[in-house]
Design a protein around this motif. Structure first.
Motif, PDB file in Angstrom:
ATOM      1  N   SER A 210      36.540  33.914  41.253  1.00 40.49           N
ATOM      2  CA  SER A 210      36.413  33.863  39.791  1.00 40.49           C
ATOM      3  C   SER A 210      37.331  32.797  39.203  1.00 40.49           C
ATOM      4  O   SER A 210      36.946  32.065  38.277  1.00 40.49           O
ATOM      5  CB  SER A 210      36.730  35.229  39.173  1.00 40.49           C
ATOM      6  N   GLY A 214      35.695  29.438  37.824  1.00 46.00           N
ATOM      7  CA  GLY A 214      35.979  29.302  36.393  1.00 46.00           C
ATOM      8  C   GLY A 214      36.622  27.967  36.074  1.00 46.00           C
ATOM      9  O   GLY A 214      36.305  27.332  35.063  1.00 46.00           O
ATOM     10  N   GLY A 218      33.635  26.833  34.246  1.00 47.50           N
ATOM     11  CA  GLY A 218      33.793  27.628  33.035  1.00 47.50           C
ATOM     12  C   GLY A 218      33.679  26.791  31.762  1.00 47.50           C
ATOM     13  O   GLY A 218      34.404  25.815  31.589  1.00 47.50           O
ATOM     14  N   THR A 221      36.934  29.398  28.170  1.00 50.45           N
ATOM     15  CA  THR A 221      37.940  30.204  28.852  1.00 50.45           C
ATOM     16  C   THR A 221      38.833  30.854  27.802  1.00 50.45           C
ATOM     17  O   THR A 221      39.350  30.170  26.920  1.00 50.45           O
ATOM     18  CB  THR A 221      38.792  29.321  29.779  1.00 50.45           C
ATOM     19  N   ARG A 232      41.225  25.637  30.641  1.00 51.84           N
ATOM     20  CA  ARG A 232      40.987  26.129  32.001  1.00 51.84           C
ATOM     21  C   ARG A 232      42.299  26.141  32.794  1.00 51.84           C
ATOM     22  O   ARG A 232      43.135  25.257  32.634  1.00 51.84           O
ATOM     23  CB  ARG A 232      39.991  25.227  32.735  1.00 51.84           C
ATOM     24  N   SER A 239      36.538  33.445  32.312  1.00 53.31           N
ATOM     25  CA  SER A 239      35.324  32.836  31.780  1.00 53.31           C
ATOM     26  C   SER A 239      34.129  33.634  32.285  1.00 53.31           C
ATOM     27  O   SER A 239      34.234  34.351  33.300  1.00 53.31           O
ATOM     28  CB  SER A 239      35.199  31.373  32.233  1.00 53.31           C
ATOM     29  N   GLU A 241      31.350  32.433  33.553  1.00 52.30           N
ATOM     30  CA  GLU A 241      30.902  31.879  34.834  1.00 52.30           C
ATOM     31  C   GLU A 241      31.783  32.346  35.993  1.00 52.30           C
ATOM     32  O   GLU A 241      31.286  32.747  37.052  1.00 52.30           O
ATOM     33  CB  GLU A 241      30.908  30.351  34.777  1.00 52.30           C
ATOM     34  N   GLY A 242      33.085  32.292  35.780  1.00 56.65           N
ATOM     35  CA  GLY A 242      34.003  32.710  36.833  1.00 56.65           C
ATOM     36  C   GLY A 242      33.916  34.203  37.109  1.00 56.65           C
ATOM     37  O   GLY A 242      33.958  34.628  38.275  1.00 56.65           O
TER      38      GLY A 242
END
Length: 327
Positions: A210, A214, A218, A221, A232, A239, A241-242
Protein backbone atom coordinates in the motif's frame (compact mmCIF):
# COMPACT_ATOMS: atom_id res chain seq x y z
CA UNK A 1 67.40 -132.99 5.80
CA UNK A 2 65.56 -129.90 4.85
CA UNK A 3 64.79 -129.27 1.32
CA UNK A 4 64.84 -125.74 -0.06
CA UNK A 5 61.92 -125.22 -2.31
CA UNK A 6 62.06 -122.43 -4.82
CA UNK A 7 58.81 -121.03 -5.92
CA UNK A 8 58.73 -119.48 -9.30
CA UNK A 9 57.83 -115.74 -9.56
CA UNK A 10 56.85 -114.18 -12.83
CA UNK A 11 57.83 -110.53 -13.45
CA UNK A 12 55.36 -108.38 -15.25
CA UNK A 13 56.10 -107.97 -18.89
CA UNK A 14 56.03 -104.15 -18.58
CA UNK A 15 58.71 -103.96 -15.89
CA UNK A 16 61.73 -103.84 -18.30
CA UNK A 17 60.16 -100.89 -20.02
CA UNK A 18 59.68 -99.16 -16.66
CA UNK A 19 63.34 -99.50 -15.78
CA UNK A 20 64.25 -98.35 -19.19
CA UNK A 21 62.10 -95.26 -18.67
CA UNK A 22 63.69 -94.49 -15.33
CA UNK A 23 67.14 -94.71 -16.78
CA UNK A 24 66.41 -92.05 -19.34
CA UNK A 25 64.30 -89.77 -17.07
CA UNK A 26 65.42 -90.01 -13.47
CA UNK A 27 63.33 -88.43 -10.66
CA UNK A 28 64.68 -85.83 -8.25
CA UNK A 29 63.42 -84.69 -4.88
CA UNK A 30 63.31 -81.07 -5.88
CA UNK A 31 60.43 -79.93 -8.09
CA UNK A 32 61.06 -79.56 -11.75
CA UNK A 33 61.65 -75.99 -12.76
CA UNK A 34 59.90 -74.73 -15.86
CA UNK A 35 60.72 -71.56 -17.68
CA UNK A 36 58.49 -68.58 -16.79
CA UNK A 37 55.91 -67.53 -19.31
CA UNK A 38 56.48 -64.02 -20.60
CA UNK A 39 54.33 -61.36 -18.78
CA UNK A 40 52.01 -59.05 -20.68
CA UNK A 41 53.28 -55.45 -20.64
CA UNK A 42 50.54 -52.80 -20.04
CA UNK A 43 50.49 -49.61 -22.07
CA UNK A 44 51.18 -46.62 -19.71
CA UNK A 45 48.47 -44.55 -21.41
CA UNK A 46 45.91 -47.30 -20.91
CA UNK A 47 47.01 -47.72 -17.29
CA UNK A 48 46.71 -43.97 -16.70
CA UNK A 49 43.21 -43.93 -18.19
CA UNK A 50 42.15 -46.83 -15.98
CA UNK A 51 43.43 -45.05 -12.87
CA UNK A 52 41.69 -41.83 -13.92
CA UNK A 53 38.40 -43.66 -14.54
CA UNK A 54 38.63 -45.37 -11.17
CA UNK A 55 39.30 -42.08 -9.39
CA UNK A 56 36.46 -40.40 -11.29
CA UNK A 57 34.07 -43.20 -10.39
CA UNK A 58 35.12 -42.90 -6.76
CA UNK A 59 34.53 -39.14 -6.76
CA UNK A 60 31.13 -39.55 -8.44
CA UNK A 61 30.16 -42.19 -5.89
CA UNK A 62 31.26 -39.94 -3.01
CA UNK A 63 29.34 -37.00 -4.46
CA UNK A 64 26.21 -39.13 -4.89
CA UNK A 65 26.52 -40.34 -1.31
CA UNK A 66 26.90 -36.74 -0.08
CA UNK A 67 23.88 -35.58 -2.09
CA UNK A 68 21.84 -38.53 -0.89
CA UNK A 69 22.76 -37.78 2.70
CA UNK A 70 21.93 -34.09 2.29
CA UNK A 71 18.56 -34.89 0.75
CA UNK A 72 17.79 -37.25 3.61
CA UNK A 73 18.52 -34.45 6.07
CA UNK A 74 16.46 -31.90 4.11
CA UNK A 75 13.48 -34.25 3.89
CA UNK A 76 13.52 -35.12 7.58
CA UNK A 77 10.11 -34.68 9.16
CA UNK A 78 9.49 -32.98 11.48
CA UNK A 79 12.14 -30.40 10.68
CA UNK A 80 15.29 -30.29 12.79
CA UNK A 81 17.80 -27.48 13.25
CA UNK A 82 20.20 -29.38 11.00
CA UNK A 83 17.67 -29.87 8.20
CA UNK A 84 16.49 -26.27 8.53
CA UNK A 85 20.01 -24.89 8.30
CA UNK A 86 20.95 -27.04 5.31
CA UNK A 87 17.67 -26.40 3.44
CA UNK A 88 17.96 -22.67 4.02
CA UNK A 89 21.58 -22.65 2.87
CA UNK A 90 20.76 -24.44 -0.39
CA UNK A 91 17.84 -22.13 -1.16
CA UNK A 92 19.81 -18.99 -0.33
CA UNK A 93 22.64 -20.07 -2.63
CA UNK A 94 20.22 -20.71 -5.48
CA UNK A 95 18.24 -17.52 -4.84
CA UNK A 96 21.20 -15.21 -4.21
CA UNK A 97 20.66 -13.21 -7.46
CA UNK A 98 17.18 -12.28 -6.26
CA UNK A 99 18.20 -11.69 -2.65
CA UNK A 100 20.83 -9.08 -3.52
CA UNK A 101 18.23 -6.99 -5.34
CA UNK A 102 16.12 -6.56 -2.23
CA UNK A 103 18.55 -6.90 0.69
CA UNK A 104 21.93 -5.58 1.75
CA UNK A 105 24.60 -8.07 2.85
CA UNK A 106 23.71 -7.64 6.52
CA UNK A 107 20.05 -7.88 5.54
CA UNK A 108 20.74 -11.22 3.84
CA UNK A 109 22.40 -12.49 7.03
CA UNK A 110 19.35 -11.47 9.07
CA UNK A 111 17.03 -13.03 6.48
CA UNK A 112 19.06 -16.27 6.62
CA UNK A 113 18.52 -16.49 10.37
CA UNK A 114 14.83 -15.75 9.88
CA UNK A 115 14.55 -18.43 7.19
CA UNK A 116 16.26 -21.05 9.36
CA UNK A 117 14.00 -20.26 12.30
CA UNK A 118 10.91 -20.32 10.09
CA UNK A 119 11.81 -23.70 8.56
CA UNK A 120 12.48 -25.18 11.99
CA UNK A 121 9.12 -24.02 13.32
CA UNK A 122 6.78 -24.38 10.33
CA UNK A 123 8.68 -26.47 7.81
CA UNK A 124 8.93 -25.81 4.08
CA UNK A 125 5.40 -24.37 3.85
CA UNK A 126 6.20 -21.61 6.34
CA UNK A 127 9.44 -20.87 4.51
CA UNK A 128 7.61 -20.63 1.16
CA UNK A 129 5.14 -18.20 2.71
CA UNK A 130 7.95 -15.89 3.82
CA UNK A 131 9.62 -16.26 0.39
CA UNK A 132 6.35 -15.21 -1.29
CA UNK A 133 6.13 -12.20 1.00
CA UNK A 134 9.69 -11.21 0.11
CA UNK A 135 9.16 -11.54 -3.66
CA UNK A 136 5.92 -9.52 -3.74
CA UNK A 137 7.24 -6.89 -1.33
CA UNK A 138 10.49 -6.45 -3.28
CA UNK A 139 8.59 -6.17 -6.58
CA UNK A 140 6.31 -3.48 -5.13
CA UNK A 141 9.31 -1.56 -3.78
CA UNK A 142 10.93 -1.50 -7.24
CA UNK A 143 7.82 -0.07 -8.96
CA UNK A 144 8.68 3.36 -10.44
CA UNK A 145 11.89 3.46 -8.41
CA UNK A 146 13.39 6.24 -10.55
CA UNK A 147 10.34 8.44 -9.96
CA UNK A 148 10.39 7.78 -6.22
CA UNK A 149 14.09 8.59 -6.03
CA UNK A 150 13.57 11.82 -7.94
CA UNK A 151 10.83 12.85 -5.50
CA UNK A 152 12.92 11.80 -2.51
CA UNK A 153 10.38 9.26 -1.22
CA UNK A 154 12.09 6.02 -2.24
CA UNK A 155 13.43 3.52 0.25
CA UNK A 156 17.12 3.97 1.05
CA UNK A 157 19.73 2.11 -1.01
CA UNK A 158 17.25 1.68 -3.87
CA UNK A 159 15.00 -0.48 -1.74
CA UNK A 160 17.73 -2.86 -0.53
CA UNK A 161 16.66 -3.33 3.06
CA UNK A 162 19.02 -3.89 5.97
CA UNK A 163 18.80 -6.02 9.13
CA UNK A 164 16.71 -3.44 10.97
CA UNK A 165 14.01 -3.67 8.33
CA UNK A 166 14.16 -7.48 8.28
CA UNK A 167 13.84 -7.69 12.06
CA UNK A 168 11.15 -5.00 12.13
CA UNK A 169 9.15 -6.93 9.54
CA UNK A 170 9.49 -10.33 11.18
CA UNK A 171 9.68 -9.78 14.94
CA UNK A 172 6.14 -11.00 15.61
CA UNK A 173 6.59 -13.94 13.27
CA UNK A 174 9.81 -14.90 15.06
CA UNK A 175 8.04 -14.86 18.43
CA UNK A 176 5.32 -17.13 17.03
CA UNK A 177 8.04 -19.42 15.64
CA UNK A 178 9.76 -19.72 19.04
CA UNK A 179 6.42 -20.37 20.77
CA UNK A 180 5.81 -23.18 18.26
CA UNK A 181 9.28 -24.72 18.59
CA UNK A 182 9.12 -24.85 22.39
CA UNK A 183 5.50 -26.04 22.36
CA UNK A 184 4.17 -23.25 24.53
CA UNK A 185 0.53 -23.99 25.32
CA UNK A 186 0.72 -27.48 23.86
CA UNK A 187 -1.17 -28.75 20.83
CA UNK A 188 -4.18 -26.58 21.66
CA UNK A 189 -2.19 -23.38 20.97
CA UNK A 190 0.03 -24.57 18.12
CA UNK A 191 -2.43 -23.51 15.42
CA UNK A 192 -2.91 -20.13 17.11
CA UNK A 193 0.84 -19.44 16.90
CA UNK A 194 0.77 -20.50 13.24
CA UNK A 195 -2.15 -18.16 12.61
CA UNK A 196 -0.32 -15.31 14.32
CA UNK A 197 2.73 -16.02 12.16
CA UNK A 198 0.73 -15.85 8.92
CA UNK A 199 -1.21 -12.77 10.01
CA UNK A 200 1.99 -10.88 10.84
CA UNK A 201 3.35 -11.30 7.32
CA UNK A 202 -0.03 -10.55 5.73
CA UNK A 203 -0.03 -7.33 7.74
CA UNK A 204 3.49 -6.33 6.75
CA UNK A 205 3.01 -7.17 3.07
CA UNK A 206 -0.21 -5.16 2.98
CA UNK A 207 1.55 -2.21 4.59
CA UNK A 208 4.54 -2.40 2.22
CA UNK A 209 2.47 -2.72 -0.96
CA UNK A 210 0.00 0.00 0.00
CA UNK A 211 2.86 2.38 0.81
CA UNK A 212 4.91 1.67 -2.33
CA UNK A 213 1.97 1.62 -4.75
CA UNK A 214 0.58 4.75 -3.11
CA UNK A 215 3.91 6.52 -3.65
CA UNK A 216 3.94 5.44 -7.30
CA UNK A 217 0.29 5.84 -8.34
CA UNK A 218 -1.57 7.62 -5.55
CA UNK A 219 -3.42 10.63 -6.96
CA UNK A 220 -4.64 12.03 -3.65
CA UNK A 221 -2.81 11.28 -0.41
CA UNK A 222 -4.29 12.30 2.92
CA UNK A 223 -3.81 11.77 6.64
CA UNK A 224 -6.21 9.31 8.26
CA UNK A 225 -6.45 11.44 11.40
CA UNK A 226 -7.51 14.74 9.79
CA UNK A 227 -8.18 13.79 6.12
CA UNK A 228 -5.86 16.63 5.22
CA UNK A 229 -4.29 16.27 1.76
CA UNK A 230 -0.54 15.82 2.08
CA UNK A 231 2.34 15.02 -0.31
CA UNK A 232 3.12 11.41 -1.22
CA UNK A 233 5.41 9.66 1.21
CA UNK A 234 4.18 11.55 4.28
CA UNK A 235 4.17 9.36 7.40
CA UNK A 236 0.67 8.14 8.16
CA UNK A 237 -0.69 9.16 4.77
CA UNK A 238 -2.91 6.87 2.69
CA UNK A 239 -4.37 6.84 -0.80
CA UNK A 240 -7.20 4.93 -2.44
CA UNK A 241 -4.85 3.32 -4.94
CA UNK A 242 -2.38 2.24 -2.29
CA UNK A 243 -5.08 0.98 0.09
CA UNK A 244 -6.68 -1.20 -2.59
CA UNK A 245 -3.29 -2.62 -3.55
CA UNK A 246 -2.55 -3.39 0.09
CA UNK A 247 -5.84 -5.24 0.52
CA UNK A 248 -5.15 -7.31 -2.60
CA UNK A 249 -1.66 -8.13 -1.32
CA UNK A 250 -2.99 -9.41 2.02
CA UNK A 251 -5.67 -11.44 0.20
CA UNK A 252 -2.99 -12.98 -2.07
CA UNK A 253 -0.66 -13.94 0.78
CA UNK A 254 -3.50 -15.29 2.94
CA UNK A 255 -4.68 -17.41 0.01
CA UNK A 256 -1.14 -18.72 -0.54
CA UNK A 257 -0.97 -19.67 3.13
CA UNK A 258 -4.24 -21.57 2.70
CA UNK A 259 -2.88 -23.45 -0.32
CA UNK A 260 0.24 -24.31 1.67
CA UNK A 261 -1.89 -25.66 4.50
CA UNK A 262 -0.80 -23.06 7.03
CA UNK A 263 -4.32 -21.80 7.80
CA UNK A 264 -7.91 -22.90 7.25
CA UNK A 265 -10.49 -21.22 5.05
CA UNK A 266 -12.04 -19.09 7.80
CA UNK A 267 -8.56 -18.15 9.06
CA UNK A 268 -7.84 -16.59 5.66
CA UNK A 269 -10.58 -14.04 6.36
CA UNK A 270 -9.20 -13.48 9.86
CA UNK A 271 -5.73 -12.73 8.47
CA UNK A 272 -7.12 -10.24 5.93
CA UNK A 273 -9.25 -8.39 8.47
CA UNK A 274 -6.49 -8.36 11.11
CA UNK A 275 -3.98 -6.95 8.63
CA UNK A 276 -6.29 -4.08 7.67
CA UNK A 277 -7.11 -3.19 11.29
CA UNK A 278 -3.39 -3.22 12.11
CA UNK A 279 -2.50 -1.06 9.09
CA UNK A 280 -5.14 1.45 10.07
CA UNK A 281 -3.65 1.59 13.55
CA UNK A 282 -0.16 1.97 12.07
CA UNK A 283 -1.32 4.89 9.90
CA UNK A 284 -2.81 6.60 12.96
CA UNK A 285 0.43 6.15 14.92
CA UNK A 286 2.47 7.46 11.98
CA UNK A 287 0.25 10.50 11.46
CA UNK A 288 -0.11 11.40 15.13
CA UNK A 289 3.27 10.54 16.64
CA UNK A 290 6.02 9.67 14.17
CA UNK A 291 8.56 12.43 13.53
CA UNK A 292 6.82 14.58 16.12
CA UNK A 293 8.58 16.34 19.00
CA UNK A 294 9.26 13.88 21.79
CA UNK A 295 8.83 10.87 19.50
CA UNK A 296 11.99 11.07 17.39
CA UNK A 297 12.89 7.59 18.66
CA UNK A 298 9.79 6.19 16.93
CA UNK A 299 11.44 5.25 13.64
CA UNK A 300 10.12 3.08 10.80
CA UNK A 301 11.53 -0.16 12.22
CA UNK A 302 9.79 0.34 15.57
CA UNK A 303 6.55 1.28 13.84
CA UNK A 304 6.84 -1.89 11.75
CA UNK A 305 7.22 -3.99 14.91
CA UNK A 306 4.13 -2.36 16.39
CA UNK A 307 2.24 -2.84 13.15
CA UNK A 308 2.92 -6.56 12.67
CA UNK A 309 2.47 -7.23 16.39
CA UNK A 310 -1.00 -5.70 16.22
CA UNK A 311 -1.87 -7.81 13.18
CA UNK A 312 -0.70 -11.00 14.87
CA UNK A 313 -2.40 -10.28 18.20
CA UNK A 314 -5.68 -9.22 16.56
CA UNK A 315 -5.77 -12.43 14.51
CA UNK A 316 -5.17 -14.62 17.58
CA UNK A 317 -7.83 -12.78 19.59
CA UNK A 318 -10.35 -13.06 16.74
CA UNK A 319 -9.72 -16.82 16.48
CA UNK A 320 -10.08 -17.23 20.24
CA UNK A 321 -13.34 -15.28 20.20
CA UNK A 322 -14.71 -17.52 17.43
CA UNK A 323 -13.71 -20.66 19.36
CA UNK A 324 -15.42 -19.38 22.49
CA UNK A 325 -18.51 -18.42 20.49
CA UNK A 326 -18.63 -21.85 18.78
CA UNK A 327 -17.14 -24.31 21.29
Amino acid sequence: MAHLTLHSFTFPSSLPFLFQHLQHKPYFLSPKLTPLSPTKTLNPIVLRKKLHNNMHSSRVSSFQDAVGGAMAIVQSSPATWQSSLLSNLLIFLLGSPLLVTGLSFSGIVAAFLLGTLTWRAFGSSGFLLVATYFIIGTAATKVKMAQKMEQGIAEKKKGRRGPGSVIGSSAAGCICAFLTIFGVGGAAFSQLWRLGFVASFCTKLSDTVSSEIGKAYGKTTYLVTTFKVVPRGTEGAVSVEGSLAGILASVALAFVSFLLGEVGSHEVIICILASQFANLGESIIGAALQEKEGFRWLNNDLVNIINISMGSIIAVLMQQALQNFNP
